[in-house]
Design an enzyme around this catalytic site. Structure first.
Site: not given
Ligand code: FAD
Length: 409
Positions: A137, A140, A172, A255, A378
């Site tokens: 997928q 991100s 992933s 998902e 969150e």
């Molecule tokens: C094990 C794992 C597998 C994954 N697999 C995939 C995959 O296969 N394909 C893919 O595309 N992605 C994948 N991801 C990515 C995942 O979807 C993102 O990590 C997730 O959506 C969070 O985005 P970010 O890491 O950019 O954090 P951010 O969105 O930058 O968040 C940073 C912090 O800010 C907080 N925050 C952000 N927005 C808000 C809000 N509106 N209100 C309150 N708090 C907020 C968050 O809770 C977090 O604490 C995976 C992640 C993990 C951990």
């Protein structure tokens, strides 16, 4: 709650048991089970695990047990969610899994069934369901996670093809994938949700560079994926140009329901045995924490039974919000692994504690994955606030602003 099978479901359960008895071993619940090797550090064990997942999915497919709820037109059995629950309940007792293939089937299948062209459905759904082709997928990006619609990977049309440039992250299993579902920005001059287009990309296309990210516990579950002038045929576009958000929402909904169903994994017995090994079960503070872990486990079991009852009886009002299940599950996981590592004391800092191979150390470091993947804690609280409690939506300052003029991370 209602745990009685209807006569039809009871007959189906008997059929499932016959199949599983004939083709799988009962689970031991320890290292003898190959289905536990999804997190193996040893590359050979990990490769063997993937091979067995593919074999198991192939067997399910050839014997008519794959895609139970998929329509028959797409190679499924056209059964109900209740049938799937019965199948999962029975399978839980056996040492068998489709492992890393499961997520792709849950995400890609419903998306292509709802939005794919007839040619795409014909070409991709059967090999997906049989486990012959693996998917990842590509959503991100370094600047777009929770705010996925802010993504910047660009696709520009060139005749019958699109040229894609950008970077994805946390993808992933991309290192094992044949295809990826990809969201791109095709029009930067309209508001962020309106300028997106969704594609299927062949992961072996020139310009796709997959770089595994090695995590603290030594495994590479996910990857960075760089897309450098990757040419994607227009025939691989899913949905309309500019209609990518609508398609992505189908993937994201699938998902969330897949992840909220994960709350059944429990491990009180393992924490208790660590406490017993270290002769800590007489310590009142440890006992108190053990009681909390046990309580969490019981609550998770009842929440899952309630959700299952809702599905089995069609009483939707009983269903719990998926965000509630997910956040409860991840909090319980944190409490459990923290207690085990705390009780181990100084030994808890060693990778090879007395239980060998860092069982608790792996789980301690891995606890952050389910907390973030599939939506952070969150973000799920925001969902609960808005969707379950009816609180006002978060203010959005860039809803009507062209993406090219919006403020971004
Ligand atoms: C094990 C794992 C597998 C994954 N697999 C995939 C995959 O296969 N394909 C893919 O595309 N992605 C994948 N991801 C990515 C995942 O979807 C993102 O990590 C997730 O959506 C969070 O985005 P970010 O890491 O950019 O954090 P951010 O969105 O930058 O968040 C940073 C912090 O800010 C907080 N925050 C952000 N927005 C808000 C809000 N509106 N209100 C309150 N708090 C907020 C968050 O809770 C977090 O604490 C995976 C992640 C993990 C951990």
């Amino acid at each position: 709650m209602d745990f009685e099978d209807s006569p039809e479901l009871a007959a189906f359960r008997a059929e499932v048991r016959d199949f599983l008895d004939a083709h799988a071993q009962l689970r031991h619940g320890d290292d003898r089970d190959w289905s536990r090797n999804g997190a193996a550090l040893d590359p050979e064990v990990a490769a063997d695990y993937r091979r067995r997942c593919v074999e198991w999915q192939g067997l399910l497919y050839s014997s008519g047990w794959a895609g139970l709820t998929w329509p028959t037109a797409f190679g499924g059995r056209g059964l109900t969610a209740a049938h799937q629950i019965v199948f999962n309940q029975e399978l839980a007792r056996y040492d068998a899994t489709s492992g890393f293939l499961t997520a792709a089937m849950a995400l890609v299948g419903p998306t292509l069934m709802a939005h794919g062209s007839a040619e795409q459905q014909e070409r991709y759904l059967a090999p997906l369901l049989s486990g012959q082709e693996a998917w990842c997928q590509l959503f991100s990006e370094p600047g777009a996670g929770s705010d996925l619609a802010a993504l910047a990977t660009r696709a520009v049309r060139d005749g019958d093809e699109w040229v894609v440039n950008g970077q994805k992250v946390w993808t992933s299993s991309a290192q094992h994938a044949d295809f990826g579902i990809l969201i791109t920005r095709t029009d930067p001059d309209v508001p962020k949700h309106d300028g997106l287009t969704y594609f299927i990309v062949d992961m072996r296309s020139p310009g796709v560079d997959v770089r595994p990210l090695v995590q603290a516990q030594g495994v590479a579950h996910f990857n960075e994926v760089f897309l450098d002038d990757v040419r994607v045929p227009d025939a691989n576009r899913v949905g309309e140009v500019g209609g990518g958000w609508k398609v992505a929402r189908t993937t994201l909904r699938s998902e969330s329901s897949m992840i909220s169903g994960a709350g059944q994994a429990t491990n009180f017995g393992a924490v208790l045995s660590t406490c017993r090994r270290l002769a800590r079960t007489g310590d009142p503070l440890v006992r108190q924490e053990l009681a909390k872990v046990f309580t969490d486990e019981q609550i998770m079991k009842w929440m899952s039974m309630r959700t299952q009852t809702a599905v089995m009886t069609g009483r939707k009002e009983l269903a719990l919000h998926g965000s509630l299940l997910k956040n409860f599950f991840t909090r319980a996981l944190t409490r459990r692994v923290n207690l085990a590592v705390d009780v181990e004391g100084a030994e808890g800092m060693l990778w090879t504690d007395a239980e060998g191979e860092g069982f608790w150390q792996y789980q301690f470091l891995n606890q952050f994955a389910p907390k973030i993947g599939g939506g952070t804690e969150e973000v799920h609280r925001n969902n609960l606030g808005e969707q379950a409690l009816g609180l006002p939506r978060e203010p959005s300052t860039d809803k009507d602003v062209p993406w090219s003029q919006s403020k971004r991370a």
